[in-house]
Scaffold this active site. Structure first.
Site, PDB file in Angstrom:
ATOM      1  N   SER A  67      15.564  19.698   1.557  1.00 52.04           N
ATOM      2  CA  SER A  67      15.202  19.051   2.827  1.00 52.04           C
ATOM      3  C   SER A  67      15.823  19.693   4.047  1.00 52.04           C
ATOM      4  CB  SER A  67      15.544  17.559   2.789  1.00 52.04           C
ATOM      5  OG  SER A  67      14.574  16.866   2.047  1.00 52.04           O
ATOM      6  N   ALA A  68      16.710  20.658   3.870  1.00 46.77           N
ATOM      7  CA  ALA A  68      17.134  21.440   5.030  1.00 46.77           C
ATOM      8  C   ALA A  68      15.940  22.167   5.630  1.00 46.77           C
ATOM      9  CB  ALA A  68      18.228  22.430   4.649  1.00 46.77           C
TER      10      ALA A  68
END
Length: 390
Positions: A67-68
Site C-alpha cells: 500500500s505504499a
C-alpha cells in the site's frame, strides 16, 4: 550480518537502528534511503534478497511495496489537478458515467483520495485473475452500492482505492496509472519505481527480490486491542470485507501479478526510488525538479479525514491520497505525510525538516500501518534531525 552503504555525518543513529532490525527484530532483507533537502544522507541495504535463501540483497534490489503504492498513485491525480486537467471537487461520474449507479453520483474525486467514497468493499469479491484485468476492478466498483453515504465518514479503501483511481486516470488521460507514472514521474526523475513491472526489469536476475509466501492465515493485525481483533475475526465486518475484495489474494511473487498495475497495492520500488519520489514531492533531489507546486503540496497534506476509521477500527488521518502523522501512522512530525505498506514498507516526506524517507523489506509482517522495523528507523531519523538542530 553485514550492512552495506553509506550514512552521512549526523545520521549514524539510522545505521545503528537498521543493523539492530536484523539482530533484534528478525529482519531478513531490507533497504532504507533518506534524503534531506534533496541530498541523500542515508543509503543502506543488507541481508538476503530471498527470505528463504542466501542470495545477498544488493544495492539495486527492488521489492513489492504494497500500500505504499497508494502514495505514488495519488500524485497522478494531484498532478492532473495541478495541470488543470482534473477538478478535485468534480463528481467522479462526470468522467466515468457508469460509476453513478446505485446512488454514487455525489462521490467526488477528492473522496477517492481521502477515503470518504463509502466504497471500501465489494459484495462480490474478485478472483486473482479478475483482479489483474484492468477492466474488471473498475466494473465491480461501478456496480457496487456505497456502504455509507459518500462524503459523510471515512474508512480505508484498501483495494478499491486503486480501481477508482486507475479508471479516473484512464478516463482523463487515455492511459493507465502505471503508464502515466512511468512517462511522467519515474522516467523523467530516474526513479527505480514501477507500477506494472516492465519485461526488461522482470528479466534482470535478482532485480526484484521474492517476498514471503502467501498471505498468512488470519489476515493483518493492527494493534492488540480486542475491538480490532474482533473486527478482523468477523467475516461480515467492513474490515475483513475490505481486505477480501480480492479473494484469495494473489501470489506477490507471480510474474503476472508484478506485471499488472494495481494502484492500491502492487507497486515495486527500491528504497531509493521511494525516497526520491517523496523528495520530488517536496522540492526535488540531486538537482532534479520538484513535482508539486506549493499550493498542490498544501492540498496533499491538508487534513481531509480524521478520527475513527470504519475499516481499520483505529483513529486515522488522511490528506489527499496520503496518510498523515498520527497514532496509526507515526511519521517524523505533525507535518509529515506519506503511506505505509501492509507488512512493512514505508515512504513519507516531512517538508519542515526537508526529510524524504523510503524503506522496503522482503519480510512482510501482519501489520498494516506501523511496522516496528520501519518505526525504529523513523525514530532514528528523528533523533538525527533533532541532534543536528541541537
Amino acid at each position: 550480518m553485514d550492512v552495506h552503504g553509506t550514512v552521512a555525518e549526523g545520521f549514524e543513529p539510522v545505521g545503528e537502528a537498521f543493523a539492530r532490525n536484523f539482530t533484534a527484530l528478525g529482519e531478513r532483507g531490507a533497504a532504507v534511503a533518506v534524503y534531506r533537502d534533496g541530498r541523500k544522507v542515508v543509503d543502506l541495504w543488507g541481508g538476503t534478497r530471498d527470505v528463504d535463501g542466501d542470495a545477498p540483497w544488493e544495492r539495486g534490489t527492488a521489492q513489492v511495496v504494497r500500500s505504499a503504492t497508494k502514495g505514488v498513485a495519488a500524485a497522478v491525480l494531484l498532478l492532473l489537478h495541478q495541470r488543470g486537467e482534473l477538478d478535485l471537487d468534480a463528481p467522479v461520474g462526470d468522467h466515468w458515467p457508469e460509476f453513478k449507479a446505485h446512488g454514487k453520483g455525489g462521490v467526488l474525486v477528492r473522496h477517492v483520495l481521502n477515503h470518504r467514497a463509502g466504497l471500501p468493499v465489494l459484495d462480490h469479491p474478485l478472483t486473482p485473475g479478475q483482479a489483474l484485468d484492468p477492466l474488471r476492478g473498475p466494473e465491480a466498483v461501478a456496480a457496487q452500492a456505497p456502504v455509507w453515504e459518500p462524503g459523510t465518514d471515512h474508512g480505508y479503501h484498501a483495494l478499491t482505492y486503486g480501481w477508482m483511481l486507475d479508471e479516473l486516470v484512464r478516463r482523463v488521460t487515455g492511459r493507465g496509472t502505471g503508464e502515466w507514472i512511468a512517462s511522467q514521474i519515474a522516467g523523467p526523475l530516474g526513479l527505480d519505481l514501477w507500477l506494472g513491472l516492465p519485461h526488461a526489469q522482470a528479466g534482470r536476475a535478482g532485480r526484484v527480490g521474492p517476498v514471503e509466501g502467501p498471505e498468512p492465515a488470519g489476515g493483518p493485525r493492527l494493534r492488540p486491542k480486542r475491538s480490532v481483533a474482533e473486527a478482523y475475526a468477523d467475516p461480515a465486518s467492513l474490515t475483513r470485507r475490505a481486505f477480501a475484495a480480492i479473494t484469495p489474494f494473489p501470489d506477490q511473487n507471480d510474474p503476472a501479478y508484478r506485471a499488472a498495475a494495481l494502484p492500491a497495492t502492487n507497486g515495486i520500488a527500491t528504497a531509493d526510488g521511494l525516497a526520491r519520489f517523496y523528495a520530488a514531492l517536496i522540492g526535488g533531489a540531486d538537482g532534479a525538479p520538484g513535482l508539486l507546486t506549493p499550493e498542490t503540496l498544501a492540498l496533499a497534506r491538508a487534513e481531509e479525514s480524521a478520527g475513527p476509521d470504519r475499516v481499520l477500527v483505529v483513529n486515522t488521518r488522511f490528506g489527499l491520497g496520503y496518510m498523515l502523522h498520527g497514532s496509526a501512522s507515526p511519521f517524523l512530525s505533525p507535518g509529515s505525510f506519506g503511506h505505509p505498506g501492509r507488512g512493512g514498507p514505508l515512504g513519507f516526506a516531512d517538508p519542515e525538516s526537508g526529510i524524504a524517507f523510503g524503506y522496503v523489506t522482503n519480510g512482510f509482517r501482519r501489520t498494516v500501518t506501523a511496522d516496528p522495523r520501519a518505526q525504529a528507523l523513523v525514530r532514528a531519523v528523528r533523533q538525527a534531525v533533532l541532534g543536528q538542530r541541537g
